[in-house]
Scaffold this motif. Structure first.
Motif, PDB file in Angstrom:
ATOM      1  N   LEU A   1      -7.262  11.608   9.519  1.00 55.38           N
ATOM      2  CA  LEU A   1      -5.978  10.889   9.026  1.00 55.38           C
ATOM      3  C   LEU A   1      -6.594   9.916   8.097  1.00 55.38           C
ATOM      4  N   LYS A   2      -6.125   9.899   6.911  1.00 59.35           N
ATOM      5  CA  LYS A   2      -6.391   8.728   5.894  1.00 59.35           C
ATOM      6  C   LYS A   2      -5.688   7.248   6.309  1.00 59.35           C
ATOM      7  N   PRO A   3      -6.286   6.321   5.970  1.00 56.71           N
ATOM      8  CA  PRO A   3      -5.957   4.996   6.336  1.00 56.71           C
ATOM      9  C   PRO A   3      -4.608   4.456   5.500  1.00 56.71           C
ATOM     10  N   GLU A   4      -3.603   4.120   6.184  1.00 52.37           N
ATOM     11  CA  GLU A   4      -2.364   3.748   5.462  1.00 52.37           C
ATOM     12  C   GLU A   4      -2.884   2.393   4.719  1.00 52.37           C
ATOM     13  N   LYS A   5      -1.935   2.488   3.573  1.00 50.91           N
ATOM     14  CA  LYS A   5      -2.272   1.153   2.440  1.00 50.91           C
ATOM     15  C   LYS A   5      -0.852   0.502   2.410  1.00 50.91           C
ATOM     16  N   SER A   6      -0.795  -0.879   2.654  1.00 50.87           N
ATOM     17  CA  SER A   6       0.898  -1.560   2.433  1.00 50.87           C
ATOM     18  C   SER A   6       0.478  -2.535   1.460  1.00 50.87           C
ATOM     19  N   GLN A   7       1.696  -2.754   0.908  1.00 57.32           N
ATOM     20  CA  GLN A   7       1.898  -4.041   0.161  1.00 57.32           C
ATOM     21  C   GLN A   7       3.065  -4.460   0.701  1.00 57.32           C
ATOM     22  N   SER A   8       3.199  -5.934   0.922  1.00 57.06           N
ATOM     23  CA  SER A   8       4.265  -6.573   1.142  1.00 57.06           C
ATOM     24  C   SER A   8       4.680  -7.944   0.611  1.00 57.06           C
ATOM     25  N   VAL A   9       5.982  -8.238   0.384  1.00 56.72           N
ATOM     26  CA  VAL A   9       6.233  -9.692  -0.294  1.00 56.72           C
ATOM     27  C   VAL A   9       7.377  -9.955   0.526  1.00 56.72           C
ATOM     28  N   ASP A  10       7.421 -11.349   0.710  1.00 54.75           N
ATOM     29  CA  ASP A  10       8.803 -12.131   1.357  1.00 54.75           C
ATOM     30  C   ASP A  10       8.823 -13.448   0.753  1.00 54.75           C
ATOM     31  N   ALA A  11       9.985 -13.862   0.769  1.00 58.23           N
ATOM     32  CA  ALA A  11      10.627 -15.010   0.120  1.00 58.23           C
ATOM     33  C   ALA A  11      11.792 -15.663   1.242  1.00 58.23           C
ATOM     34  N   GLY A  12      11.702 -16.982   1.336  1.00 64.91           N
ATOM     35  CA  GLY A  12      12.528 -17.360   2.293  1.00 64.91           C
ATOM     36  C   GLY A  12      13.008 -18.911   2.140  1.00 64.91           C
TER      37      GLY A  12
END
Length: 102
Positions: A1-12
């Motif tokens: 398996l290859k590693p997951e790569k994630s990007q996230s942003v949130d504003a509140g």
């Protein structure tokens, strides 16, 4: 398996009211996961993990809480999710569209 790569942003936004006995929160979020790890059941009833494509999840969370007296706190929250797996643009399995707690 290859590693997951994630990007996230949130504003509140958080707002207290009623002499700091109440709180309202509203948060928007966006998460993108590349090479997401998925599982599938094989013919022999075993499971195999594999890298999928991209999953994009976006939505909002709403929270409302009250503390009318010292030893009592009442809270509720609600989340709306819009999750899609690409390249098919199919709804993501096992991710609920609506979720609440209280």
């Amino acid at each position: 398996l290859k590693p997951e790569k994630s990007q996230s942003v949130d504003a509140g936004l958080d707002q207290v009211f009623w002499e700091k006995k109440g709180k309202f929160s509203l948060t928007a979020f966006l998460t993108q996961i590349d090479k997401i790890t998925l599982s599938k059941r094989l013919i022999n009833d075993k499971w195999q993990r594999y890298n999928g494509g991209r999953r994009v999840t976006q939505g909002i969370e709403i929270y409302l809480g009250f503390k009318p007296i010292k030893d009592l706190e009442i809270k509720t929250s609600f989340t709306i999710n819009h999750a899609r797996d690409y390249p098919e643009k199919a709804p993501s399995p096992l991710i609920p569209r609506f979720k609440g707690a209280g």
